[in-house]
Design a protein around this motif. Sequence first.
Motif, PDB file in Angstrom:
ATOM      1  N   TYR A   1      38.591  43.578  54.015  1.00  0.00           N
ATOM      2  CA  TYR A   1      39.161  44.614  53.149  1.00  0.00           C
ATOM      3  C   TYR A   1      39.886  45.663  53.975  1.00  0.00           C
ATOM      4  O   TYR A   1      40.886  46.226  53.533  1.00  0.00           O
TER       5      TYR A   1
ATOM      6  N   TRP B   1      43.113  43.888  54.749  1.00  0.00           N
ATOM      7  CA  TRP B   1      44.016  43.860  53.573  1.00  0.00           C
ATOM      8  C   TRP B   1      44.577  45.231  53.252  1.00  0.00           C
ATOM      9  O   TRP B   1      45.718  45.348  52.817  1.00  0.00           O
TER      10      TRP B   1
ATOM     11  N   THR C   1      48.429  44.340  53.526  1.00  0.00           N
ATOM     12  CA  THR C   1      49.173  44.094  52.281  1.00  0.00           C
ATOM     13  C   THR C   1      50.221  45.192  52.026  1.00  0.00           C
ATOM     14  O   THR C   1      51.324  44.860  51.602  1.00  0.00           O
TER      15      THR C   1
ATOM     16  N   LEU D   1      53.099  44.114  54.129  1.00  0.00           N
ATOM     17  CA  LEU D   1      53.810  42.968  53.544  1.00  0.00           C
ATOM     18  C   LEU D   1      54.709  43.431  52.396  1.00  0.00           C
ATOM     19  O   LEU D   1      55.835  42.953  52.230  1.00  0.00           O
TER      20      LEU D   1
ATOM     21  N   MET E   1      43.988  48.103  44.378  1.00  0.00           N
ATOM     22  CA  MET E   1      43.544  46.710  44.247  1.00  0.00           C
ATOM     23  C   MET E   1      42.524  46.346  45.342  1.00  0.00           C
ATOM     24  O   MET E   1      41.436  45.829  45.055  1.00  0.00           O
TER      25      MET E   1
ATOM     26  N   GLY F   1      38.497  46.041  44.853  1.00  0.00           N
ATOM     27  CA  GLY F   1      37.991  44.709  45.210  1.00  0.00           C
ATOM     28  C   GLY F   1      36.788  44.824  46.137  1.00  0.00           C
ATOM     29  O   GLY F   1      35.809  44.089  46.012  1.00  0.00           O
TER      30      GLY F   1
ATOM     31  N   ALA G   1      40.925  45.893  39.721  1.00  0.00           N
ATOM     32  CA  ALA G   1      41.691  45.335  40.848  1.00  0.00           C
ATOM     33  C   ALA G   1      42.772  44.380  40.346  1.00  0.00           C
ATOM     34  O   ALA G   1      43.903  44.401  40.840  1.00  0.00           O
ATOM     35  N   CYS G   2      42.425  43.564  39.362  1.00  0.00           N
ATOM     36  CA  CYS G   2      43.407  42.598  38.839  1.00  0.00           C
ATOM     37  C   CYS G   2      44.552  43.322  38.125  1.00  0.00           C
ATOM     38  O   CYS G   2      45.713  42.928  38.255  1.00  0.00           O
TER      39      CYS G   2
ATOM     40  N   TYR H   1      46.783  44.670  40.686  1.00  0.00           N
ATOM     41  CA  TYR H   1      47.570  43.567  41.253  1.00  0.00           C
ATOM     42  C   TYR H   1      48.789  43.264  40.369  1.00  0.00           C
ATOM     43  O   TYR H   1      49.904  43.043  40.871  1.00  0.00           O
TER      44      TYR H   1
ATOM     45  N   TRP I   1      49.271  35.036  47.130  1.00  0.00           N
ATOM     46  CA  TRP I   1      48.480  36.234  46.806  1.00  0.00           C
ATOM     47  C   TRP I   1      47.589  35.977  45.601  1.00  0.00           C
ATOM     48  O   TRP I   1      46.460  36.460  45.538  1.00  0.00           O
TER      49      TRP I   1
ATOM     50  N   TYR J   1      44.100  34.605  46.228  1.00  0.00           N
ATOM     51  CA  TYR J   1      43.013  35.459  46.753  1.00  0.00           C
ATOM     52  C   TYR J   1      41.990  35.843  45.680  1.00  0.00           C
ATOM     53  O   TYR J   1      40.789  35.642  45.887  1.00  0.00           O
TER      54      TYR J   1
ATOM     55  N   LYS K   1      50.515  35.459  56.295  1.00  0.00           N
ATOM     56  CA  LYS K   1      50.882  36.369  57.382  1.00  0.00           C
ATOM     57  C   LYS K   1      51.731  35.651  58.434  1.00  0.00           C
ATOM     58  O   LYS K   1      52.837  36.098  58.755  1.00  0.00           O
TER      59      LYS K   1
HETATM   60  C1  RET Z   1      40.785  40.868  45.523  1.00  0.00           C
HETATM   61  C2  RET Z   1      39.579  40.954  44.595  1.00  0.00           C
HETATM   62  C3  RET Z   1      39.779  41.775  43.430  1.00  0.00           C
HETATM   63  C4  RET Z   1      40.946  41.285  42.596  1.00  0.00           C
HETATM   64  C5  RET Z   1      42.157  41.003  43.396  1.00  0.00           C
HETATM   65  C6  RET Z   1      42.108  40.786  44.755  1.00  0.00           C
HETATM   66  C7  RET Z   1      43.381  40.494  45.428  1.00  0.00           C
HETATM   67  C8  RET Z   1      43.618  40.350  46.711  1.00  0.00           C
HETATM   68  C9  RET Z   1      44.874  40.009  47.315  1.00  0.00           C
HETATM   69  C10 RET Z   1      44.873  39.898  48.651  1.00  0.00           C
HETATM   70  C11 RET Z   1      45.959  39.543  49.473  1.00  0.00           C
HETATM   71  C12 RET Z   1      45.780  39.443  50.757  1.00  0.00           C
HETATM   72  C13 RET Z   1      46.745  39.071  51.729  1.00  0.00           C
HETATM   73  C14 RET Z   1      46.310  39.099  52.995  1.00  0.00           C
HETATM   74  C15 RET Z   1      46.989  38.809  54.173  1.00  0.00           C
HETATM   75  O1  RET Z   1      47.942  38.165  54.352  1.00  0.00           O
HETATM   76  C16 RET Z   1      40.766  42.107  46.404  1.00  0.00           C
HETATM   77  C17 RET Z   1      40.536  39.633  46.344  1.00  0.00           C
HETATM   78  C18 RET Z   1      43.456  40.932  42.637  1.00  0.00           C
HETATM   79  C19 RET Z   1      46.081  39.781  46.498  1.00  0.00           C
HETATM   80  C20 RET Z   1      48.101  38.678  51.335  1.00  0.00           C
END
Ligand code: RET
Length: 280
Positions: free
Chosen positions: A115, A118, A122, A125, A150, A154, A174-175, A178, A215, A218, A248
């Motif tokens: 976390y 991220w 993020t 990014l 988000m 999360g 979080a969603c 997003y 994404w 995740y 990444k």
């Molecule tokens: C969590 C959980 C809660 C709901 C959502 C999430 C989204 C996470 C994302 C992470 C992207 C990470 C990247 C990392 C490195 O390259 C936090 C998992 C929506 C979209 C792109």
Amino acid sequence: TASATPTHVAPIPSVLPDTPIHEFVGSAGTKTLWVVFVLMLIASAAFTALSWRVPVSKRLYHVITTLITVIAALSYFAMATGHGVSVHKITIRHQHDHVPDTYEHVHRQVFWARYVDWSLTTPLLILDLGLLAGISGAHIFLAIAADLIMVLTGLFAAFGSEGTPQKWGWYTIACLAYIVVIWHLAVNGGVNATAKGPKLRAFFIAIGTYTLVLWTAYPIIWGFADGSRKLGVDGEIIAYAVLDVLAKGVFGAWLLITHANLRESDVELGGFWANGLNRE
Ligand code: RET
């Protein structure tokens, strides 16, 4: 004495066995963490080497993209060495028809270093994609704000008490955040990239779609690992490892190589990076 157990208290049905189940990282998980650490180091070195061919005033994407893999390398080092991890106590309730419910303790490792990673990578990014499309600072800022909400909600969800509505409440927030991120990038990105010409538009749509697909995986993995706990610790590590390398490393290589091939004017970086903060 003060410590004597009162005998009139009925045994609490939720008294748990003395030998809780441990869900800890195994050798496959540890190996994966080390492999991704090394891959992120290699990517960081390669992106740095690519930037040497570009004048400093045009290196913004190189700097941002290298920072992303450097942060990932640090986070993977923390996870592989066993730092950046904490043990989360989960109580699982087994419901039965005619006998009282039984409970089970599971101690599961939660990698909070993800976390931290991220919350830094993020936004970077988003900055890469926002600058590429030529999105205004205001919309990039809003996308990053939603993105931070988000990741942090999360994190709260991951450490929230199991089976509580709050836990899934955090996940829902979080969603929603997003969706706000995607909204800003897709709508404003689409409009602005179109104005920058067909070549850049085609590239933005390609790398944007690629990003959207990755994404979105995740929160799905999170649902199986941290949500329903159906996916074990090693499975979680491997799934995120594949996504991280694609989101990444491969993302960065694609962006920087295409950047080098695009017409100069398409990727021109004016503003503070090339000119200084007070000379827009
Ligand atoms: C969590 C959980 C809660 C709901 C959502 C999430 C989204 C996470 C994302 C992470 C992207 C990470 C990247 C990392 C490195 O390259 C936090 C998992 C929506 C979209 C792109």
